[in-house]
Each structure stands twice: as structure tokens, then as C-alpha cells.
Design a protein around this motif. Structure first.
Motif, PDB file in Angstrom:
ATOM      1  N   ILE A 117       0.864  -1.172   0.000  1.00 17.49           N
ATOM      2  CA  ILE A 117       0.000   0.000   0.000  1.00 17.49           C
ATOM      3  C   ILE A 117       0.910   1.234   0.000  1.00 17.49           C
ATOM      4  N   PRO A 118       0.958   1.960  -1.112  1.00 12.86           N
ATOM      5  CA  PRO A 118       1.810   3.155  -1.159  1.00 12.86           C
ATOM      6  C   PRO A 118       1.046   4.365  -0.610  1.00 12.86           C
ATOM      7  N   ARG A 119       1.463   4.875   0.532  1.00 12.60           N
ATOM      8  CA  ARG A 119       0.763   5.995   1.175  1.00 12.60           C
ATOM      9  C   ARG A 119       0.672   7.210   0.246  1.00 12.60           C
ATOM     10  N   GLU A 120       1.697   7.363  -0.617  1.00 19.10           N
ATOM     11  CA  GLU A 120       1.711   8.522  -1.529  1.00 19.10           C
ATOM     12  C   GLU A 120       0.512   8.512  -2.471  1.00 19.10           C
ATOM     13  N   TYR A 121      -0.095   7.334  -2.687  1.00 17.63           N
ATOM     14  CA  TYR A 121      -1.241   7.233  -3.597  1.00 17.63           C
ATOM     15  C   TYR A 121      -2.563   7.496  -2.864  1.00 17.63           C
ATOM     16  N   PHE A 122      -2.477   7.715  -1.555  1.00 14.88           N
ATOM     17  CA  PHE A 122      -3.704   7.962  -0.782  1.00 14.88           C
ATOM     18  C   PHE A 122      -3.618   9.338  -0.121  1.00 14.88           C
ATOM     19  N   ALA A 123      -2.763  10.188  -0.675  1.00 16.98           N
ATOM     20  CA  ALA A 123      -2.516  11.499  -0.060  1.00 16.98           C
ATOM     21  C   ALA A 123      -3.508  12.536  -0.583  1.00 16.98           C
ATOM     22  N   GLU A 124      -3.155  13.787  -0.384  1.00 21.06           N
ATOM     23  CA  GLU A 124      -3.981  14.919  -0.796  1.00 21.06           C
ATOM     24  C   GLU A 124      -4.429  14.788  -2.258  1.00 21.06           C
ATOM     25  N   GLY A 125      -5.662  15.135  -2.524  1.00 24.96           N
ATOM     26  CA  GLY A 125      -6.155  15.100  -3.905  1.00 24.96           C
ATOM     27  C   GLY A 125      -7.080  13.925  -4.166  1.00 24.96           C
ATOM     28  N   ASP A 147       3.047  -1.715   4.092  1.00 27.11           N
ATOM     29  CA  ASP A 147       3.254  -0.341   3.606  1.00 27.11           C
ATOM     30  C   ASP A 147       4.503  -0.282   2.726  1.00 27.11           C
ATOM     31  N   VAL A 148       4.387   0.385   1.590  1.00 29.18           N
ATOM     32  CA  VAL A 148       5.574   0.586   0.739  1.00 29.18           C
ATOM     33  C   VAL A 148       5.722   2.084   0.477  1.00 29.18           C
ATOM     34  N   LYS A 149       6.949   2.475   0.171  1.00 22.97           N
ATOM     35  CA  LYS A 149       7.204   3.905  -0.067  1.00 22.97           C
ATOM     36  C   LYS A 149       7.538   4.145  -1.533  1.00 22.97           C
ATOM     37  N   LEU A 150       6.807   5.065  -2.151  1.00 19.70           N
ATOM     38  CA  LEU A 150       7.117   5.495  -3.514  1.00 19.70           C
ATOM     39  C   LEU A 150       7.220   7.021  -3.493  1.00 19.70           C
ATOM     40  N   PRO A 151       8.293   7.511  -2.862  1.00 16.44           N
ATOM     41  CA  PRO A 151       8.368   8.940  -2.553  1.00 16.44           C
ATOM     42  C   PRO A 151       8.418   9.859  -3.777  1.00 16.44           C
ATOM     43  N   LEU A 152       8.806   9.348  -4.929  1.00 17.08           N
ATOM     44  CA  LEU A 152       8.923  10.220  -6.101  1.00 17.08           C
ATOM     45  C   LEU A 152       7.629  10.305  -6.925  1.00 17.08           C
ATOM     46  N   THR A 153       6.562   9.656  -6.419  1.00 10.48           N
ATOM     47  CA  THR A 153       5.298   9.617  -7.142  1.00 10.48           C
ATOM     48  C   THR A 153       4.883  10.966  -7.717  1.00 10.48           C
ATOM     49  N   LYS A 154       5.029  12.022  -6.914  1.00  8.47           N
ATOM     50  CA  LYS A 154       4.507  13.322  -7.356  1.00  8.47           C
ATOM     51  C   LYS A 154       5.265  13.860  -8.578  1.00  8.47           C
ATOM     52  N   TYR A 155       6.470  13.344  -8.842  1.00  8.74           N
ATOM     53  CA  TYR A 155       7.214  13.819 -10.009  1.00  8.74           C
ATOM     54  C   TYR A 155       6.844  13.060 -11.284  1.00  8.74           C
ATOM     55  N   GLY A 156       6.003  12.037 -11.132  1.00  6.38           N
ATOM     56  CA  GLY A 156       5.650  11.195 -12.280  1.00  6.38           C
ATOM     57  C   GLY A 156       5.018  11.974 -13.427  1.00  6.38           C
ATOM     58  N   ILE A 157       4.114  12.883 -13.095  1.00  8.22           N
ATOM     59  CA  ILE A 157       3.388  13.604 -14.147  1.00  8.22           C
ATOM     60  C   ILE A 157       4.339  14.462 -14.981  1.00  8.22           C
ATOM     61  N   ALA A 158       5.213  15.202 -14.290  1.00 13.39           N
ATOM     62  CA  ALA A 158       6.164  16.058 -15.009  1.00 13.39           C
ATOM     63  C   ALA A 158       7.080  15.203 -15.890  1.00 13.39           C
ATOM     64  N   CYS A 159       7.543  14.112 -15.323  1.00 11.44           N
ATOM     65  CA  CYS A 159       8.433  13.196 -16.034  1.00 11.44           C
ATOM     66  C   CYS A 159       7.725  12.639 -17.276  1.00 11.44           C
ATOM     67  N   LYS A 203      12.356  -1.711  -5.807  1.00 16.53           N
ATOM     68  CA  LYS A 203      12.611  -1.902  -4.384  1.00 16.53           C
ATOM     69  C   LYS A 203      11.330  -2.364  -3.675  1.00 16.53           C
ATOM     70  N   ALA A 204      10.218  -1.735  -4.013  1.00 15.65           N
ATOM     71  CA  ALA A 204       8.936  -2.104  -3.392  1.00 15.65           C
ATOM     72  C   ALA A 204       8.585  -3.558  -3.717  1.00 15.65           C
ATOM     73  N   PHE A 205       8.836  -3.967  -4.958  1.00 15.65           N
ATOM     74  CA  PHE A 205       8.467  -5.330  -5.358  1.00 15.65           C
ATOM     75  C   PHE A 205       9.419  -6.388  -4.799  1.00 15.65           C
ATOM     76  N   GLU A 206      10.497  -5.970  -4.108  1.00 15.15           N
ATOM     77  CA  GLU A 206      11.292  -6.962  -3.369  1.00 15.15           C
ATOM     78  C   GLU A 206      10.493  -7.459  -2.160  1.00 15.15           C
ATOM     79  N   LYS A 207       9.559  -6.596  -1.680  1.00 13.38           N
ATOM     80  CA  LYS A 207       8.803  -6.927  -0.461  1.00 13.38           C
ATOM     81  C   LYS A 207       7.384  -7.420  -0.734  1.00 13.38           C
ATOM     82  N   VAL A 208       6.819  -7.035  -1.875  1.00 13.79           N
ATOM     83  CA  VAL A 208       5.400  -7.340  -2.120  1.00 13.79           C
ATOM     84  C   VAL A 208       5.191  -7.941  -3.509  1.00 13.79           C
ATOM     85  N   ASP A 209       4.047  -8.641  -3.664  1.00 13.36           N
ATOM     86  CA  ASP A 209       3.692  -9.234  -4.963  1.00 13.36           C
ATOM     87  C   ASP A 209       2.926  -8.251  -5.835  1.00 13.36           C
TER      88      ASP A 209
END
Lengths: 481, 101
Positions: A259-267, A292-304, A387-393
Motif C-alpha cells: 500500500i503506497p501511502r503517496e497514492y492515498f494522499a492529498e487530492g 506499507d511501501v514507499k514510492l516517494p517520487l510519485t509526485k514527479y511522475g506527471i512532469a516526467c 525496491k517495493a516489489f522486493e517486499k510485495v507481490d
């Protein structure tokens, strides 16, 4: 409407004919398409002739057809040598492809019957199907709302029971987002899983063809037909195609869900959050564990994404110059004027905007700051997922921040439209498979989707989890009125 | 933070992209592109020191096939969608001025 699996069974068993099924689809399309605008072209003669060919086969020959007699809709950026392929653009208005896409050939070989071509945002550039030069596609759950995009026509064909299955293409969410907004299953395979030969190119390092269906089972059946190597697309890999249907019934007990917390944040809207949380609880009830998994760069995805996709688009769309095919301006003086006038007349506003942004990002003096930097951020986004997929399916998240918006609501603000792609874009940048599964309805009855993402070539796992979820829920059985 | 784009920059990009935009389109595009470029500028916050760029998500390189003769689509099919053709050729406006020949 019966599922693709039921239809093909009935044709193989001799309980129904392909012609019957195709006629049912054609009647449904004739009854609903004026209102919904899902199809830009219905291939009635081709479909009936194809169905007759299947019915004329021997019982043994029919046994070998996984999609025997199944009507299917194709997004109109997938080439068909029996029908025009327009990308819902004026510039390709009368384009008759000299060859069919690899997926078109595979479908016909598998006994499927292409009944028509569906509407899209011009050249697959958009998130609402409003950027079509052909028509507006309406969401069957509320006709004043968009179906999402860019594969809005294919999503609506399935949602409104015109065809049991359809193909779309997904460059930044163009299968999953309309699937979510119309309450159907949509899957973007791993980059390289399905040949792009004959898919009219938008962002070549991101584009991937994938299925729409009501059920994960039908999506598995369809993916099994179109996946696999093709020498005409050198990015299409030879990795073995898994038995997607065969693994649907495996237990998901013990599967680890990130569960990436960054995907359940503001908005994220409260209602979408509530239903996605409930879907995750259902998966826990089936024995899956959440982590819980961390995808801290999520917010830069759109610009990228919007730098890379537009850079690739500006290069891909350079081929529309009025020389070999497509629209040529009457105003042509010298050749450069002919190119520029043909493109000015043939492309719509969003396509021009993206060609401009991509040209800017690739131009001298800006390449390093924009395009090259975006490709480096892409590496970091991909590493975070690895990195996240080392821990989860599987990683679970919403597909979109909110449910379907009103037609015209976002057309005046292109950037606002881009920002709604935040949850779907990363899978394309990382090349991983991702799907949308119906997981509920908001208070006004609009569908909500659950996104499942997995590591490269884990489509069988995603389909397995989705199927088990559907066996225990009824969201996919609800029909628009 | 980048400066907003000017109309003359937008005209230059339109020329590079071979788009004959109208004055109204240039004005609208200047505003829209400035907003988008302002947004994508946030990538400058990310530390990319020493990071290799990703051009393709799947690392496939040098895919070869056997060098065998295969059928191609042929001139009639290839020319079937041509806006203007002459015999077996695509017809286009003149490329060079008389003076430069």
C-alpha cells in the motif's frame, strides 16, 4: 450479454453460431451507439462474413479457437486492413491501412470477430475522449459525463454491453482510467508483452495494447491470445506467455499487497478512498497480507511523463506531412509550407500542444534540462518500484483521484487534465503491468476502480488477484440503466 | 524557476514542429505552454547526480532476424493512400527554388 468465455464455449460446443453472437452485438451497437458514441466505424459486412467463415469450420477446427465467434471492438489506432484507421484525427480521416496490426491478426486467427473501431482522444492524447475529431463518447452511467480516455470508446463498448471484450492502448493510463470511470476491467500489460506492430505510435517507449472486459477471466483469455513475440516489433520480448486463465483459481492467501501511502494522499476524493480501502480489506479477508511501501517520487511522475511522452510524440507525429498518406493542405506552395499547412489543418488543439511541448523539450538548449532530466527521474521512479516489489507481490491503489467528471469540465485547463493521471503514469514509465478492477460506486452511482500493479511479466498474478476479488464481490455485475 | 515563454519562442517552436499556427493559437499556446513548463520545472528538485537515463523500460538491444528475402507490400498498395501520385511516385510541390538549382 454473455462473457467472451461463454460465447466461445457455446460456439465450440455447437450450441450457438458465430453469426448469432455477431448479430446480437451489431443490434446492441445499432441501438446504443447514436447516444453513446463509442464506435466511429461499425464493420458490419466484414463481421458477418468473418462469422460465417467460423461457422463453416469443422467441429475440430472450432475447438482450436480460443475466441470462437466472440465479437470484439478495436480502438481506432489499431490498424485493420479491412476498415479505415483514423486515430479519431482529421489528418487520418480517410486512411486505409495497407496491413493489419499484429493483434488484429492474432484475434482473427483465434476466431474473434472485429465488429467495429472505437473512438479515442485524437492520437490517444487525452483523458476524456473529448479530444476526438469524430464525436463525443458518453459515459453510460451518466451521459453528461466523460467515459475517461483515451480509450473511451472501447471502455464504453464493453460497459454498455455492445461487445463483451475490446482492445485499447495505454500510454499513461488510457486503458485503466476509462475502465475505472466506466466500471469495467482494463489491463495494461508489461511493456514488450504485446506487439505494437500496427498500433499507430504515440509514445513508443510507453505504448502498450491491452484488454477491456467485464471480468478478469475474459481479460485473461484475451491477453493470452494477443501476448507473445513478433519479429516485426523488436521491443516485443520472447519471454514465455503465462497460462493466464489457468492460474485464475489459485488462492491468494499469503500474497503480499503493498500500500503506497503517496497514492492515498492529498487530492484523492473521500469516496474513492473509502471504496479502495474496502477493496483492500476484501483482499485481506481472502488471506492477503498488506504491507506499507514507499514510492516517494510519485509526485514527479506527471512532469516526467509529460516530457517523455510529448518528446516521443513530437518525433512520432513528424510522419504526418501530407506526402505519403493522410490530409494534404490545398494551400501548398513550397514543400515546407505544405507540411506546415497540412499539419495545422489536420491536427486538433491537444495534439498540437503536445507536439509543441515535445519539440520544446527536445530543442537545443532545453534537452538536458527537460528531456534528459526526465529520463533520469524515470530511472529513479523505476528503482523505487523495483525496491517495493522486493517486499510485495502486488501494489494496490486508486486508479483515479475521483469518479467521472462532466463533459466540458476540464477542457479549458490542459494541465488540470494531466494532473488526474497521477496514479496511472508510473506503471508506463516503469514498463510494469497494471490493471483496473471495478470496486464500487460513489454516492451518485458512478463506478470506482481499484488499481493492481505488479513487477514486469506478473500479469498472471494481477489477473489471479482480480479474479478472486470478483468472485467475492458483485460490482462488475451491476449494469448502467 | 524558468521564465514564461514568449510569443517569439513559441513561433520558433512551431516552426521546428512544422505547425503553421494562427496568431490566436500562438497567443493561447504561449499561455498554456508557460503553465505546463512552469509545472514540469519541479523536476529540477530531484537529485539526479550520477543517475543513468532510462530510454526504454525493457532492456532489449540489438535484436536481429535472419537476412532472408520477404514479400513487401508493393507500389500499388504503398501508394493507395497518397494524397497525390504520379505513376509509381508520390507527387509533392517543388522542393528547391528555380534560383537555387
Amino acid at each position: 450479454m454473455p462473457t467472451a468465455s461463454e460465447i466461445s464455449n457455446s460456439v465450440r460446443e455447437g450450441n450457438a453460431t458465430a453469426v448469432d453472437h455477431v448479430k446480437t452485438a451489431l443490434v446492441a451497437i445499432a441501438g446504443r451507439n447514436d447516444e453513446l458514441g463509442a464506435f466511429v466505424n461499425v464493420c458490419e459486412d466484414h463481421a458477418l462474413a468473418q462469422a460465417e467463415r467460423i461457422d463453416a469450420l469443422s467441429a475440430d477446427e472450432k475447438q482450436r479457437l480460443p475466441l470462437a465467434g466472440v465479437p470484439i471492438a478495436l480502438k481506432d489506432n489499431i490498424c485493420t486492413d479491412f476498415a479505415p484507421t483514423t486515430c479519431s484525427s482529421k489528418i487520418l480521416k480517410s486512411f486505409n491501412p495497407p496491413y493489419s496490426a499484429h493483434v488484429t491478426e492474432k484475434l482473427i486467427d483465434a476466431g474473434a470477430v472485429v465488429v467495429g473501431k472505437t473512438n479515442l482522444d485524437e492520437f490517444a492524447m487525452g483523458s476524456s475522449t473529448e479530444n476526438s475529431a469524430t464525436c463525443i463518447t458518453r459515459n453510460p452511467w451518466d451521459r453528461e459525463r466523460v467515459p475517461g480516455g483515451s480509450s473511451g470508446g472501447s471502455a464504453v463498448a464493453v460497459a454498455a454491453d455492445m461487445t463483451p471484450i475490446a482492445l485499447g492502448s495505454d500510454t499513461g493510463g488510457s486503458i485503466r482510467q476509462p475502465a475505472s470511470l466506466t466500471g469495467v476491467v482494463g489491463l495494461k500489460p508489461t511493456y514488450g508483452r504485446v506487439s505494437r506492430y500496427g498500433l499507430i505510435a504515440f509514445g513508443s517507449s510507453l505504448d502498450q495494447i491491452g484488454p477491456f472486459a467485464k471480468t478478469a477471466e475474459d481479460a485473461a483469455l484475451l491477453l493470452g491470445v494477443i501476448a507473445g513475440p513478433d519479429t516485426r516489433d523488436s521491443t516485443c520480448v520472447s519471454t514465455d506467455v503465462a497460462d493466464y486463465v489457468g492460474s485464475l483459481n489459485e488462492s491468494i492467501a499469503g500474497k503480499k499487497i503493498g500500500i503506497p501511502r503517496e497514492y492515498f494522499a492529498e487530492g484523492l476524493s473521500d469516496e474513492t478512498r473509502k471504496h479502495v480501502d474496502a477493496a483492500i480489506e476484501t483482499l485481506r479477508g481472502l488471506g492477503a497480507e498488506t504491507v506499507d511501501v514507499k514510492l516517494p517520487l510519485t509526485k514527479y511522475g506527471i512532469a516526467c511523463y509529460y516530457l517523455i511522452a510529448t518528446a516521443e510524440a513530437s518525433s512520432n507525429l513528424a510522419r504526418y506531412d501530407g506526402v505519403h498518406y493522410g490530409h494534404r493542405s490545398e494551400k501548398a506552395g513550397d514543400i515546407v509550407e505544405m507540411y506546415s499547412a497540412s499539419r495545422e489543418e489536420g491536427f486538433g488543439a491537444e495534439v498540437k500542444r503536445r507536439i509543441m511541448l515535445g519539440t520544446y523539450a527536445l530543442s537545443s538548449g532545453y534537452y538536458d534540462a527537460y528531456y534528459l532530466r526526465a529520463m533520469k527521474v524515470r530511472t529513479l521512479l523505476r528503482r523505487d518500484l523495483e525496491k517495493a516489489f522486493e517486499k510485495v507481490d502486488v501494489i494496490c491503489s486508486p486508479v483515479t483521484p475521483s469518479t467521472a467528471f462532466k463533459i466540458g469540465e476540464k477542457t479549458s485547463d490542459p494541465l488540470a487534465m494531466y494532473l488526474a493521471d497521477v496514479y496511472t503514469i508510473t506503471a508506463n514509465l516503469a514498463g510494469i503491468p497494471a490493471m483496473s478492477v471495478p470496486c464500487g460506486f460513489d454516492s451518485v452511482g458512478l463506478p470506482i476502480g481499484l488499481q493492481l500493479m505488479g513487477p514486469a511479466f506478473s500479469e498472471a498474478t494481477l489477473l489471479n488477484v482480480a479474479h478472486q476479488y470478483q468472485l467475492n464481490t458483485e460490482h462488475h455485475q451491476r449494469m448502467p440503466s | 524557476m524558468s521564465k514564461p515563454l514568449t510569443e517569439s519562442e513559441v513561433r520558433h517552436i512551431a516552426m521546428l514542429g512544422r505547425l503553421q499556427l494562427s496568431d490566436d493559437e500562438i497567443a493561447a499556446m504561449t499561455e498554456e505552454l508557460s503553465a505546463i513548463v512552469g509545472y514540469v520545472d519541479q523536476l529540477s528538485e530531484v537529485d539526479v547526480e550520477g543517475v543513468e537515463p532510462t530510454a526504454h523500460a525493457v532492456n532489449v538491444q540489438n535484436v536481429f532476424r535472419d537476412d532472408v528475402v520477404r514479400d513487401s507490400i508493393g507500389p500499388d498498395k504503398a501508394l493507395a493512400n497518397a494524397p497525390q501520385r504520379e505513376n509509381s511516385f508520390f507527387r509533392v510541390p517543388k522542393v528547391l527554388d528555380q534560383d537555387t538549382v
